[in-house]
Design an enzyme around this catalytic site. Structure first.
Site, PDB file in Angstrom:
ATOM      1  N   HIS A  21       0.607  -1.157   0.029  1.00 29.69           N
ATOM      2  CA  HIS A  21      -0.125  -0.143   0.122  1.00 29.69           C
ATOM      3  C   HIS A  21       0.952   1.123   0.055  1.00 29.69           C
ATOM      4  O   HIS A  21       1.947   1.449   0.444  1.00 29.69           O
ATOM      5  CB  HIS A  21      -0.981   0.078   1.135  1.00 29.69           C
ATOM      6  CG  HIS A  21      -0.384  -0.282   2.642  1.00 29.69           C
ATOM      7  ND1 HIS A  21       0.119  -1.382   2.921  1.00 29.69           N
ATOM      8  CD2 HIS A  21       0.200   0.753   3.507  1.00 29.69           C
ATOM      9  CE1 HIS A  21       0.717  -1.078   4.131  1.00 29.69           C
ATOM     10  NE2 HIS A  21       0.889   0.107   4.402  1.00 29.69           N
ATOM     11  N   HIS A  29       0.982   5.253   1.079  1.00 28.99           N
ATOM     12  CA  HIS A  29       0.337   6.337   1.866  1.00 28.99           C
ATOM     13  C   HIS A  29       0.254   7.458   1.132  1.00 28.99           C
ATOM     14  O   HIS A  29       1.531   7.930   0.704  1.00 28.99           O
ATOM     15  CB  HIS A  29       0.972   6.570   3.264  1.00 28.99           C
ATOM     16  CG  HIS A  29       0.954   5.544   4.132  1.00 28.99           C
ATOM     17  ND1 HIS A  29       0.277   5.365   5.439  1.00 28.99           N
ATOM     18  CD2 HIS A  29       1.897   4.338   4.131  1.00 28.99           C
ATOM     19  CE1 HIS A  29       0.564   4.013   5.745  1.00 28.99           C
ATOM     20  NE2 HIS A  29       1.601   3.760   5.147  1.00 28.99           N
TER      21      HIS A  29
HETATM   22  P1  AMP Z   1       1.932   0.483   7.352  1.00 34.16           P
HETATM   23  O1  AMP Z   1       2.600   0.926   8.664  1.00 34.16           O
HETATM   24  O2  AMP Z   1       2.653   1.295   6.304  1.00 34.16           O
HETATM   25  O3  AMP Z   1       1.998  -0.775   7.077  1.00 34.16           O
HETATM   26  O4  AMP Z   1       0.573   1.093   7.050  1.00 34.16           O
HETATM   27  C1  AMP Z   1      -0.767   0.514   7.558  1.00 34.16           C
HETATM   28  C2  AMP Z   1      -1.598   1.577   7.789  1.00 34.16           C
HETATM   29  O5  AMP Z   1      -2.887   0.831   7.567  1.00 34.16           O
HETATM   30  C3  AMP Z   1      -1.739   2.412   9.033  1.00 34.16           C
HETATM   31  O6  AMP Z   1      -1.425   3.717   8.810  1.00 34.16           O
HETATM   32  C4  AMP Z   1      -2.966   2.104   9.598  1.00 34.16           C
HETATM   33  O7  AMP Z   1      -3.386   3.110  10.314  1.00 34.16           O
HETATM   34  C5  AMP Z   1      -3.696   1.690   8.363  1.00 34.16           C
HETATM   35  N1  AMP Z   1      -4.999   0.501   8.826  1.00 34.16           N
HETATM   36  C6  AMP Z   1      -4.788  -0.461   9.349  1.00 34.16           C
HETATM   37  N2  AMP Z   1      -5.865  -1.227   9.290  1.00 34.16           N
HETATM   38  C7  AMP Z   1      -7.001  -0.474   8.471  1.00 34.16           C
HETATM   39  C8  AMP Z   1      -8.308  -0.511   8.307  1.00 34.16           C
HETATM   40  N3  AMP Z   1      -8.827  -1.625   8.498  1.00 34.16           N
HETATM   41  N4  AMP Z   1      -8.595   0.599   7.535  1.00 34.16           N
HETATM   42  C9  AMP Z   1      -8.042   1.579   6.988  1.00 34.16           C
HETATM   43  N5  AMP Z   1      -6.792   1.749   7.305  1.00 34.16           N
HETATM   44  C10 AMP Z   1      -6.117   0.724   8.235  1.00 34.16           C
END
Ligand code: AMP
Ligand code: ZN
Length: 141
Positions: free
Chosen positions: A101, A103
């Site tokens: 993903h 950001h």
């Molecule tokens: P990373 O640390 O790059 O793996 O980012 C994961 C991101 O996903 C974090 O910013 C979380 O806040 C976000 N996240 C986790 N679960 C969900 C969810 N169910 N819906 C939306 N965002 C999420």
């Protein structure tokens, strides 16, 4: 390909509802549940790749243009004055969800520093030696 145990597969493919900003055949763009700033979005490929190392070039080639569009939407409608595009690979890099993903984090004038680091120092010799190591590592790919 999907991974049945992966929450982002379920969100990307619409099995779990999300605040969706954009959707096409390859991607869903959602708002992060724990936003770093108002409008913090996540670009989720519908196909499951653990991280950038696993992703197909055809998918990756579409991500940056999409991130640019999302960021421009944030600037136009949320009053953001800039945005960061951040992508974490591996636990040590801060990855917590192991479905690729990206950001897109809107930034507002006077807002806090969200993405930053303390610049270190390196000699020209160290830089040259490190560059050679990375170059070698890339050759086998
Ligand atoms: P990373 O640390 O790059 O793996 O980012 C994961 C991101 O996903 C974090 O910013 C979380 O806040 C976000 N996240 C986790 N679960 C969900 C969810 N169910 N819906 C939306 N965002 C999420
Ligand atoms: Zn997945």
């Amino acid at each position: 390909m999907k991974d049945d145990g992966c929450i982002f597969c379920k969100i990307a493919n619409g099995e779990i509802p999300s605040a969706t900003v954009f959707e096409d055949e390859d991607f869903r763009v959602i708002l992060d549940l724990g936003p770093a700033s108002k409008g913090h979005a996540l670009i989720l490929p519908k196909q499951h790749f653990k991280d950038l190392c696993e992703a197909e070039c055809s998918t990756m080639a579409k991500i940056l243009p999409l991130a640019g569009r999302v960021g421009q939407g944030m600037k136009k409608e949320l009053g953001a004055s800039g945005f960061n595009v951040v992508q974490n690979n591996g636990v040590s890099a801060g990855q917590t969800v192991f479905h690729l993903h990206v950001h897109v984090i809107p930034r507002y004038d006077g807002g806090p520093v969200i993405v930053g680091w303390t610049p270190g120092a390196a000699t020209a010799e160290e830089l040259a030696e490190t560059a050679e190591m990375i170059k070698k590592g890339m050759q086998e790919l």
